[in-house]
Design a protein around this motif. Structure first.
Motif, PDB file in Angstrom:
ATOM      1  N   VAL A 115       0.863  -1.177   0.000  1.00 47.98           N
ATOM      2  CA  VAL A 115       0.000   0.000   0.000  1.00 47.98           C
ATOM      3  C   VAL A 115       0.903   1.232   0.000  1.00 47.98           C
ATOM      4  O   VAL A 115       2.084   1.140   0.345  1.00 47.98           O
ATOM      5  CB  VAL A 115      -0.950  -0.001   1.219  1.00 47.98           C
ATOM      6  N   TRP A 116       0.365   2.364  -0.399  1.00 44.86           N
ATOM      7  CA  TRP A 116       1.081   3.632  -0.269  1.00 44.86           C
ATOM      8  C   TRP A 116       0.525   4.383   0.931  1.00 44.86           C
ATOM      9  O   TRP A 116      -0.703   4.412   1.144  1.00 44.86           O
ATOM     10  CB  TRP A 116       0.924   4.489  -1.519  1.00 44.86           C
ATOM     11  N   ALA A 117       1.392   4.980   1.710  1.00 44.37           N
ATOM     12  CA  ALA A 117       0.978   5.710   2.913  1.00 44.37           C
ATOM     13  C   ALA A 117       1.617   7.096   2.885  1.00 44.37           C
ATOM     14  O   ALA A 117       2.737   7.269   2.391  1.00 44.37           O
ATOM     15  CB  ALA A 117       1.393   4.953   4.171  1.00 44.37           C
ATOM     16  N   ARG A 118       0.897   8.079   3.443  1.00 40.36           N
ATOM     17  CA  ARG A 118       1.420   9.454   3.467  1.00 40.36           C
ATOM     18  C   ARG A 118       1.096  10.120   4.795  1.00 40.36           C
ATOM     19  O   ARG A 118      -0.018  10.014   5.302  1.00 40.36           O
ATOM     20  CB  ARG A 118       0.813  10.277   2.323  1.00 40.36           C
ATOM     21  N   VAL A 119       2.092  10.805   5.341  1.00 43.80           N
ATOM     22  CA  VAL A 119       1.933  11.636   6.525  1.00 43.80           C
ATOM     23  C   VAL A 119       2.150  13.085   6.121  1.00 43.80           C
ATOM     24  O   VAL A 119       3.143  13.408   5.470  1.00 43.80           O
ATOM     25  CB  VAL A 119       2.950  11.249   7.623  1.00 43.80           C
ATOM     26  N   SER A 120       1.224  13.955   6.499  1.00 41.49           N
ATOM     27  CA  SER A 120       1.370  15.398   6.307  1.00 41.49           C
ATOM     28  C   SER A 120       1.416  16.048   7.682  1.00 41.49           C
ATOM     29  O   SER A 120       0.495  15.851   8.486  1.00 41.49           O
ATOM     30  CB  SER A 120       0.209  15.969   5.501  1.00 41.49           C
ATOM     31  N   ALA A 121       2.476  16.782   7.957  1.00 38.18           N
ATOM     32  CA  ALA A 121       2.617  17.505   9.221  1.00 38.18           C
ATOM     33  C   ALA A 121       2.699  18.988   8.888  1.00 38.18           C
ATOM     34  O   ALA A 121       3.659  19.434   8.255  1.00 38.18           O
ATOM     35  CB  ALA A 121       3.866  17.054   9.967  1.00 38.18           C
ATOM     36  N   TYR A 122       1.685  19.746   9.303  1.00 40.12           N
ATOM     37  CA  TYR A 122       1.606  21.144   8.890  1.00 40.12           C
ATOM     38  C   TYR A 122       0.704  21.918   9.846  1.00 40.12           C
ATOM     39  O   TYR A 122      -0.246  21.385  10.413  1.00 40.12           O
ATOM     40  CB  TYR A 122       1.070  21.252   7.459  1.00 40.12           C
ATOM     41  N   ARG A 123       1.018  23.182  10.041  1.00 39.57           N
ATOM     42  CA  ARG A 123       0.211  24.095  10.856  1.00 39.57           C
ATOM     43  C   ARG A 123      -0.276  23.446  12.154  1.00 39.57           C
ATOM     44  O   ARG A 123      -1.435  23.550  12.535  1.00 39.57           O
ATOM     45  CB  ARG A 123      -0.970  24.629  10.047  1.00 39.57           C
ATOM     46  N   ASN A 124       0.612  22.715  12.836  1.00 33.15           N
ATOM     47  CA  ASN A 124       0.326  22.095  14.141  1.00 33.15           C
ATOM     48  C   ASN A 124      -0.669  20.947  14.076  1.00 33.15           C
ATOM     49  O   ASN A 124      -1.199  20.527  15.112  1.00 33.15           O
ATOM     50  CB  ASN A 124      -0.168  23.145  15.150  1.00 33.15           C
ATOM     51  N   VAL A 125      -0.975  20.439  12.879  1.00 34.06           N
ATOM     52  CA  VAL A 125      -1.830  19.264  12.754  1.00 34.06           C
ATOM     53  C   VAL A 125      -1.113  18.197  11.936  1.00 34.06           C
ATOM     54  O   VAL A 125      -0.083  18.441  11.305  1.00 34.06           O
ATOM     55  CB  VAL A 125      -3.193  19.602  12.104  1.00 34.06           C
ATOM     56  N   VAL A 126      -1.687  16.987  11.953  1.00 31.68           N
ATOM     57  CA  VAL A 126      -1.155  15.859  11.189  1.00 31.68           C
ATOM     58  C   VAL A 126      -2.306  15.215  10.431  1.00 31.68           C
ATOM     59  O   VAL A 126      -3.405  15.040  10.984  1.00 31.68           O
ATOM     60  CB  VAL A 126      -0.493  14.819  12.119  1.00 31.68           C
ATOM     61  N   ALA A 127      -2.074  14.863   9.178  1.00 31.46           N
ATOM     62  CA  ALA A 127      -3.052  14.140   8.380  1.00 31.46           C
ATOM     63  C   ALA A 127      -2.444  12.821   7.915  1.00 31.46           C
ATOM     64  O   ALA A 127      -1.287  12.781   7.491  1.00 31.46           O
ATOM     65  CB  ALA A 127      -3.501  14.969   7.179  1.00 31.46           C
ATOM     66  N   PHE A 128      -3.229  11.752   7.999  1.00 31.42           N
ATOM     67  CA  PHE A 128      -2.836  10.439   7.500  1.00 31.42           C
ATOM     68  C   PHE A 128      -3.650  10.120   6.246  1.00 31.42           C
ATOM     69  O   PHE A 128      -4.883  10.264   6.237  1.00 31.42           O
ATOM     70  CB  PHE A 128      -3.120   9.354   8.542  1.00 31.42           C
ATOM     71  N   HIS A 129      -2.982   9.677   5.184  1.00 30.36           N
ATOM     72  CA  HIS A 129      -3.633   9.250   3.956  1.00 30.36           C
ATOM     73  C   HIS A 129      -3.086   7.895   3.512  1.00 30.36           C
ATOM     74  O   HIS A 129      -1.954   7.531   3.848  1.00 30.36           O
ATOM     75  CB  HIS A 129      -3.404  10.260   2.824  1.00 30.36           C
ATOM     76  N   TRP A 130      -3.874   7.185   2.706  1.00 32.83           N
ATOM     77  CA  TRP A 130      -3.418   5.959   2.073  1.00 32.83           C
ATOM     78  C   TRP A 130      -3.866   5.957   0.612  1.00 32.83           C
ATOM     79  O   TRP A 130      -4.780   6.678   0.224  1.00 32.83           O
ATOM     80  CB  TRP A 130      -3.946   4.712   2.787  1.00 32.83           C
ATOM     81  N   SER A 131      -3.199   5.126  -0.190  1.00 35.62           N
ATOM     82  CA  SER A 131      -3.524   5.034  -1.606  1.00 35.62           C
ATOM     83  C   SER A 131      -3.195   3.639  -2.109  1.00 35.62           C
ATOM     84  O   SER A 131      -2.222   3.029  -1.661  1.00 35.62           O
ATOM     85  CB  SER A 131      -2.725   6.071  -2.408  1.00 35.62           C
ATOM     86  N   SER A 132      -3.992   3.146  -3.045  1.00 30.40           N
ATOM     87  CA  SER A 132      -3.695   1.853  -3.667  1.00 30.40           C
ATOM     88  C   SER A 132      -2.765   2.006  -4.861  1.00 30.40           C
ATOM     89  O   SER A 132      -2.235   1.008  -5.367  1.00 30.40           O
ATOM     90  CB  SER A 132      -4.992   1.161  -4.097  1.00 30.40           C
ATOM     91  N   THR A 133      -2.561   3.235  -5.320  1.00 33.04           N
ATOM     92  CA  THR A 133      -1.753   3.476  -6.517  1.00 33.04           C
ATOM     93  C   THR A 133      -0.593   4.436  -6.298  1.00 33.04           C
ATOM     94  O   THR A 133       0.298   4.525  -7.140  1.00 33.04           O
ATOM     95  CB  THR A 133      -2.629   4.061  -7.635  1.00 33.04           C
TER      96      THR A 133
END
Length: 205
Positions: free
Chosen positions: A133-151
């Motif tokens: 799987v593809w995974a992504r972490v975004s750390a910005y403006r004091n928050v964190v976002a988690f995303h995933w992708s099949s491609t």
């Protein structure tokens, strides 16, 4: 001794220096591939039920100095329940988060998020076919976002949150765990670092 990845992202050298969080673990680096090996009873989890606190899984990380997005293709050698490859966000032993590609108790390979603010929570997301799987972490403006992708292109948001003290030093890393098994290996490839915040965390970009 630091590990170095010599791979150019769209903007600049990606993840130029990685060091261990805590005692040195077992990892191998080849081109843009980072493979992290975990031994038995390895995990980061402050159990809200049992009250136990584990900080034994290896984490190879770098310090975040700006808003950024870090993504990787995650391939896991699943063997046992809760084996996982992990993108890890750390501010302290009681303030951290994990984006896990994890083997569930039902035998499914599942996207899981864990956010620890003193104690850990545990939230299962979608089931993924196969062990990649593809995974992504975004750390910005004091928050964190988690995303995933099949491609690796169209991203699904899994979680948006903040840790308790966003101004504390933050690191992002690569980890694997095997809390119930004899060990697990995870390979992180196609690693990309992009400075800046995501444009829209909910539109698939």
């Amino acid at each position: 001794m630091p590990y170095y990845i010599q791979r150019m992202s769209q903007h600049r050298l990606a993840l130029s220096e990685l060091t261990w969080l805590g005692p040195p673990g077992n990892a191998s680096i080849a081109d843009d591939h980072v493979t992290v090996h975990a031994g038995p009873e390895s995990d980061w989890f402050n159990d809200p039920d049992a009250g136990t606190c584990l900080t034994t899984a290896p984490v190879l990380r770098f310090i975040v100095s700006e808003d950024c997005q870090v993504s990787a293709k995650v391939t896991v050698d699943f063997r046992t329940t809760f084996d996982a490859g992990v993108l890890f966000v750390h501010q302290g032993d009681e303030d951290y988060a994990k984006l896990c590609f994890e083997r569930s108790p039902l035998g499914d390979n599942t996207m899981v998020s864990v956010v620890t603010r003193g104690v850990s929570d545990d939230a299962n997301g979608p089931v993924i076919k196969g062990n990649v799987v593809w995974a992504r972490v975004s750390a910005y403006r004091n928050v964190v976002a988690f995303h995933w992708s099949s491609t690796g292109h169209h991203w699904h948001m899994l979680r948006l949150f903040a840790l308790r003290t966003p101004s504390d030093t933050t690191s992002i890393g690569f980890s694997t765990q095997s809390p119930n098994g004899l060990g697990c290996s995870a390979t992180f490839s196609d690693i990309d670092y992009m400075p800046g915040a995501p444009t829209n965390i909910r539109d698939g970009s």
